[in-house]
Enzyme design. Sequence first.
Site, PDB file in Angstrom:
ATOM      1  N   ALA A  14     -10.755   1.149 -11.017  1.00 51.77           N
ATOM      2  CA  ALA A  14     -12.053   1.430 -10.427  1.00 51.77           C
ATOM      3  C   ALA A  14     -13.116   1.123 -11.491  1.00 51.77           C
ATOM      4  CB  ALA A  14     -12.306   2.982 -10.036  1.00 51.77           C
ATOM      5  N   ASN A  91      -5.594   0.931  -5.784  1.00 52.90           N
ATOM      6  CA  ASN A  91      -6.264   0.019  -5.383  1.00 52.90           C
ATOM      7  C   ASN A  91      -6.278  -1.220  -6.651  1.00 52.90           C
ATOM      8  OD1 ASN A  91      -9.202  -1.281  -4.938  1.00 52.90           O
ATOM      9  ND2 ASN A  91      -9.342  -0.779  -7.112  1.00 52.90           N
ATOM     10  N   TYR A 156       0.797 -13.200  -4.716  1.00 45.67           N
ATOM     11  CA  TYR A 156      -0.110 -12.204  -4.418  1.00 45.67           C
ATOM     12  C   TYR A 156       0.176 -11.601  -2.867  1.00 45.67           C
ATOM     13  CZ  TYR A 156      -4.593 -10.122  -3.124  1.00 45.67           C
ATOM     14  OH  TYR A 156      -5.826  -8.980  -2.671  1.00 45.67           O
ATOM     15  N   ALA A 158       3.083 -11.794  -1.593  1.00 43.54           N
ATOM     16  CA  ALA A 158       4.468 -11.226  -1.632  1.00 43.54           C
ATOM     17  C   ALA A 158       4.080  -9.688  -1.915  1.00 43.54           C
ATOM     18  CB  ALA A 158       5.376 -11.795  -2.393  1.00 43.54           C
ATOM     19  N   LYS A 160       1.283  -7.957  -1.483  1.00 46.96           N
ATOM     20  CA  LYS A 160       0.417  -7.255  -0.474  1.00 46.96           C
ATOM     21  C   LYS A 160       1.549  -6.999   0.732  1.00 46.96           C
ATOM     22  CE  LYS A 160      -3.130  -6.884  -2.813  1.00 46.96           C
ATOM     23  NZ  LYS A 160      -3.631  -5.574  -3.277  1.00 46.96           N
ATOM     24  N   ILE A 189     -13.963 -10.122   0.794  1.00 46.38           N
ATOM     25  CA  ILE A 189     -14.761  -9.080   0.373  1.00 46.38           C
ATOM     26  C   ILE A 189     -15.562  -9.662  -0.852  1.00 46.38           C
ATOM     27  CG2 ILE A 189     -15.370  -6.637  -0.219  1.00 46.38           C
ATOM     28  CD1 ILE A 189     -14.122  -6.804   2.591  1.00 46.38           C
TER      29      ILE A 189
END
Length: 248
Positions: A14, A91, A156, A158, A160, A189
């Site tokens: 974060a 995250n 990436y 795989a 996710k 984003i």
Amino acid sequence: MKLLEEKTVLITGASRGIGRGMALKFAEAGAQVAFTYRSSAEKAKALEEELSSFGKKCKGYQSDAGEYKAAEELINNVVEEFGTIDVLVNNAGITRDGLLMRMSEEDWNEVIDTNLKSVFNTTKAIQRTLLKQRSGSIINLTSIVGIKGNAGQTNYAASKAGIIGFTKSVALELGSRNIRCNAIAPGFIETEMTAELDENTVKEWAAAIPLKRAGTIDDVANLALFLGSDLSTYVTGQVIQVDGGMLT
Ligand code: NAP
């Protein structure tokens, strides 16, 4: 009463981007916020200061998401210092893009460890705490790339896609104890992660968004707030897209 009053949230990764936005959103909603980072110590310090202006306990922990032992230590420390954890947001994530032809084993391993094994690490380590309190909300950051795939992102995508299977399985295993597990699948984003993409990829992505704009950090943080709060007590095992309609 605020949405997350008397709740404690732990967010991995974060110091920047979406994680940082969620930390501020949760603090504004009344939560105590613990968060991690890997190397951005100064940014983490600055976030701690911003969070403390909401008048609740907050703390940043340097902790490598890919390391199981570090996750165990992290969960123990947060529970000891904050009392408990009600919401876990997995995250932390990275990209190491390149066509499979040229992808090194190191780039594969680093992405799988940071993006996918990390989710196993914290979720396994927090399980006992959540089972004991018979409640909890786990929120995992996947991506629409984990649903549809993307050339140049085999590692990436795989990682996710793996998060999606993990999320649904945890929801099935822990639902009877009132522990929910959902995934957020952002589209495009605007953060430092997407700033790394080349101009053509960005143009292609932008053209494919029905709402005709890139998503903001707030667009994602608002969904995380919903999933972390009691507004979503009957929602589990879901993958919710925040993508402006990009993948429909
Ligand atoms: P970002 O701006 O690059 O920030 C990544 C965060 O993760 C940083 O705080 C970083 O900490 C942390 N991190 C990286 N490796 C770590 C590790 N090994 N241990 C602990 N923390 C680590 O990324 P973002 O765009 O906000 O993305 C956040 C999440 O959303 C990721 O899981 C990403 O895959 C997902 N997502 C993003 C998009 C998008 O369009 N941006 C789309 C779909 C999904 P340091 O600063 O210390 O490195």
